[in-house]
Write a protein that holds these residues in place. Sequence first.
Motif, PDB file in Angstrom:
ATOM      1  N   ASP A  62      82.268  32.527  25.452  1.00 24.90           N
ATOM      2  CA  ASP A  62      82.394  31.523  25.460  1.00 24.90           C
ATOM      3  C   ASP A  62      82.471  30.965  23.718  1.00 24.90           C
ATOM      4  O   ASP A  62      83.095  31.060  22.788  1.00 24.90           O
ATOM      5  N   ASN A 106      84.417  32.374  20.543  1.00 23.78           N
ATOM      6  CA  ASN A 106      85.840  31.789  20.060  1.00 23.78           C
ATOM      7  C   ASN A 106      85.281  31.040  18.859  1.00 23.78           C
ATOM      8  O   ASN A 106      86.311  30.772  18.159  1.00 23.78           O
ATOM      9  N   GLY A 138      93.582  31.371  26.204  1.00 19.41           N
ATOM     10  CA  GLY A 138      93.081  31.217  27.363  1.00 19.41           C
ATOM     11  C   GLY A 138      91.719  31.460  27.325  1.00 19.41           C
ATOM     12  O   GLY A 138      90.787  30.292  26.882  1.00 19.41           O
ATOM     13  N   GLU A 139      91.058  32.465  28.874  1.00 16.72           N
ATOM     14  CA  GLU A 139      89.787  32.477  29.009  1.00 16.72           C
ATOM     15  C   GLU A 139      89.065  33.477  28.945  1.00 16.72           C
ATOM     16  O   GLU A 139      88.012  33.677  29.410  1.00 16.72           O
ATOM     17  N   ARG A 140      89.596  34.480  28.392  1.00 20.96           N
ATOM     18  CA  ARG A 140      88.929  35.669  28.200  1.00 20.96           C
ATOM     19  C   ARG A 140      88.091  36.107  27.426  1.00 20.96           C
ATOM     20  O   ARG A 140      86.627  36.953  28.080  1.00 20.96           O
ATOM     21  N   ARG A 176      89.157  22.068  22.216  1.00 18.44           N
ATOM     22  CA  ARG A 176      88.494  22.516  23.201  1.00 18.44           C
ATOM     23  C   ARG A 176      87.534  23.661  23.422  1.00 18.44           C
ATOM     24  O   ARG A 176      86.178  23.454  23.977  1.00 18.44           O
ATOM     25  N   TRP A 177      86.884  24.839  22.342  1.00 17.38           N
ATOM     26  CA  TRP A 177      86.135  25.411  22.249  1.00 17.38           C
ATOM     27  C   TRP A 177      85.422  24.357  21.752  1.00 17.38           C
ATOM     28  O   TRP A 177      83.735  25.176  22.190  1.00 17.38           O
ATOM     29  N   ARG A 223      84.116  39.869  30.309  1.00 16.37           N
ATOM     30  CA  ARG A 223      84.582  39.362  29.226  1.00 16.37           C
ATOM     31  C   ARG A 223      84.701  40.182  28.062  1.00 16.37           C
ATOM     32  O   ARG A 223      84.131  40.645  27.575  1.00 16.37           O
ATOM     33  N   ARG A 266      83.762  22.423  23.966  1.00 12.89           N
ATOM     34  CA  ARG A 266      82.946  22.770  25.837  1.00 12.89           C
ATOM     35  C   ARG A 266      81.666  23.909  24.938  1.00 12.89           C
ATOM     36  O   ARG A 266      80.923  23.483  25.585  1.00 12.89           O
ATOM     37  N   GLU A 299      94.987  34.562  22.443  1.00 11.05           N
ATOM     38  CA  GLU A 299      94.001  34.546  23.091  1.00 11.05           C
ATOM     39  C   GLU A 299      93.232  33.422  23.302  1.00 11.05           C
ATOM     40  O   GLU A 299      92.521  33.142  24.127  1.00 11.05           O
ATOM     41  N   TRP A 319      77.943  37.192  31.587  1.00  5.88           N
ATOM     42  CA  TRP A 319      79.388  37.221  31.115  1.00  5.88           C
ATOM     43  C   TRP A 319      79.820  38.668  31.426  1.00  5.88           C
ATOM     44  O   TRP A 319      80.478  38.641  30.044  1.00  5.88           O
TER      45      TRP A 319
END
Length: 346
Positions: free
Chosen positions: A310, A313, A305-307, A59-60, A209, A63, A301, A206
């Motif tokens: 972007d 990741n 996660g979303e921490r 998904r990263w 984050r 995105r 994570e 960000w």
Amino acid sequence: MIGAASRCMAPLWLSLKPPSQPLNHRLPPPRLQCKAMHASTTISPSSEKDMAMIKGFQRWVQRCNNGTAMLPDMTAFHIQGHDQPLGYIFHSFAEELRRFPDVFQSPTPASLTLNPALSSPEERSRAVDDVLKTLQARGLVDGWRGELYPVAPSFHAPPLLSLERAAAVHFGIKAYGVHLNGYVRLPGSGSLELWVATRSRLKPTWPGRLDHMVAGGQPQGLSCAANIAKECWEEAGVPAELARTAVPVGAVSYAARQAAGVKRDVLFCYDLELPLDFVPQPQDDEVEGFERWPLERVAEEVAGGERFKDNCNLVIIDFLLRHGYLGPDTPGYLELLTGLRSGDCS
């Protein structure tokens, strides 16, 4: 980690005495036997976990590449004498640039170039910078950095002009950065733990984050090695002699849509194995602090996660794959590996 399918065991007949009739009358060929074994194998819970992990990682990739499909419909930015577009600009911003015809010209409605009278990189840089300062005063270019990025077809090509960093995403140029995974290896088990930074909540981008221990954009006029050493000290207090042991291990690339344009980045990845007793210390106000996380926690994570910021990741996923956290027996492994370099990695 355990792969999605168990490996074939050696055929039983290898340990038996010679049979009284030909083997091919008694057992199927080994290749067919292995195939049958694979077909009937039940996926283990650990394999299901790996597959879920890869799905979370993918998904990263998706995105961070949500701008790729937009590029053909954007205004292509060229410099005369170079057929390859150097950038991609939202039509609304291209219209603002067309208000300065002494600098920007439109050979076609879908393209933008510089006035050919601006024949040197220095002339182009000065002219474009004057335009950008005007647009900044009008609130159309935010976050002025006073740092120049080279505009070139590829990393080692001579720059055709220099562009204010804050405008890089507006022009959709290919920009570069350095990201470093700072980690330790635990004695005995050999397990890895990764140092994780928390970005200042006062940063314009960000805020709050999670981030790498060290990361930064690649400015013009500085080598990657010099830049990683500089960032190591500024962001984590890593002394020069330790920073010099950082190992370049590859790159990731992507094209991510942002409010001002498509961010087309190539991030050079570095690994730095640190002494167990080393604790990073921020030397500026960009980081609130650091924590050391077990690799399992980092992976969970990233997957769920979303921490993390972007693009971090992608660099962490690359680290996990290179250090064997997931293996090629897991479905989706190759697609993930390829996806980490979805952008123009040149």
